[in-house]
Design an enzyme around this catalytic site. Structure first.
Site, PDB file in Angstrom:
ATOM      1  N   HIS A 193       0.269   8.469  -7.323  1.00 30.02           N
ATOM      2  CA  HIS A 193       1.672   8.219  -6.985  1.00 30.02           C
ATOM      3  C   HIS A 193       2.572   8.381  -8.201  1.00 30.02           C
ATOM      4  O   HIS A 193       3.609   9.056  -8.147  1.00 30.02           O
ATOM      5  CB  HIS A 193       1.828   6.806  -6.422  1.00 30.02           C
ATOM      6  CG  HIS A 193       1.060   6.576  -5.167  1.00 30.02           C
ATOM      7  ND1 HIS A 193       0.872   5.319  -4.624  1.00 30.02           N
ATOM      8  CD2 HIS A 193       0.417   7.436  -4.326  1.00 30.02           C
ATOM      9  CE1 HIS A 193       0.163   5.408  -3.514  1.00 30.02           C
ATOM     10  NE2 HIS A 193      -0.124   6.681  -3.312  1.00 30.02           N
TER      11      HIS A 193
ATOM     12  N   SER B 104      -0.647  11.852  -0.875  1.00 35.01           N
ATOM     13  CA  SER B 104       0.402  10.904  -1.259  1.00 35.01           C
ATOM     14  C   SER B 104       1.029  11.232  -2.604  1.00 35.01           C
ATOM     15  O   SER B 104       2.207  10.947  -2.820  1.00 35.01           O
ATOM     16  CB  SER B 104      -0.138   9.468  -1.261  1.00 35.01           C
ATOM     17  OG  SER B 104      -1.217   9.327  -2.146  1.00 35.01           O
TER      18      SER B 104
END
Length: 198
Positions: free
Chosen positions: A176, A123
């Site tokens: 992230h 991610s």
């Protein structure tokens, strides 16, 4: 120009298909070994012996179910393919800076606001590619790329909430946030040089 774009599109599809196949094979091994790859190759924040795991953690996903990898598959494929259309150098720069930005951010700042954990998953790279695609058009002064960024933001913009510490347990907002920063850095590094201000 159309021919070159078609060649890049074919290469991008082949590359992202191969990447996806490798990730699913790794997940199969990780599940079969009850999370051995997670324990061996996931990032343990501020553990010097885990620093090399910055190189491996995006390749490994949660071994308890397919949900983690399934959630990452489509955005990784789409963002990776779109970045590849800009050329191999742009794609690799965006991936490398996102990969290292995310991994080093997790290694330095992971688990600061929660219990100790091991971080795995692509991610951070996904956020980096997304960030790259969102801002590169402004640096390139390309209306086509800006329009694409607006479409991507309309479809995927909600995921940016994932950079907030309140995103939820079991989710690395550090991966992230620093992956996104790496993607923006890639757009800055790859911006055209010597162009007069408009």
């Amino acid at each position: 120009m159309d021919t070159r774009l078609a060649v890049r599109a074919r290469a991008g599809l082949a590359t992202m298909t191969a990447v996806t196949a490798v990730l699913y094979l790794i997940e199969l091994v990780n599940m079969a070994t009850f999370g051995l790859l997670t324990r061996m190759f996931g990032i343990r924040p501020r553990d010097v012996s885990s620093l090399p795991d910055v190189l491996t953690s995006p390749l490994v996903h949660d071994s308890t179910s397919w949900a983690h990898l399934l959630a990452n598959t489509l955005p990784l494929f789409v963002f990776g393919f779109l970045a590849f259309l800009a050329g191999l150098r742009h794609f690799l720069t965006a991936v490398v800076l996102s990969w290292f930005g995310s991994g080093l951010g997790v290694w330095m700042f992971g688990s600061l606001l929660g219990r100790p954990s091991i971080t795995v998953g692509a991610s951070g790279v996904i956020f980096g590619l997304f960030g790259f695609l969102l801002v590169r058009g402004f640096f390139n002064r390309s209306w086509g790329q800006i329009l694409l960024a607006l479409v991507l933001f309309a479809v995927y913009g909600g995921v940016l909430l994932g950079i907030l510490p309140t995103v939820g347990s079991g989710i690395s907002w550090q991966a992230h946030l620093f992956g996104l920063a790496g993607g923006v850095a890639a757009a800055i590094v790859l911006r055209p040089r010597g162009r007069a201000a408009a």
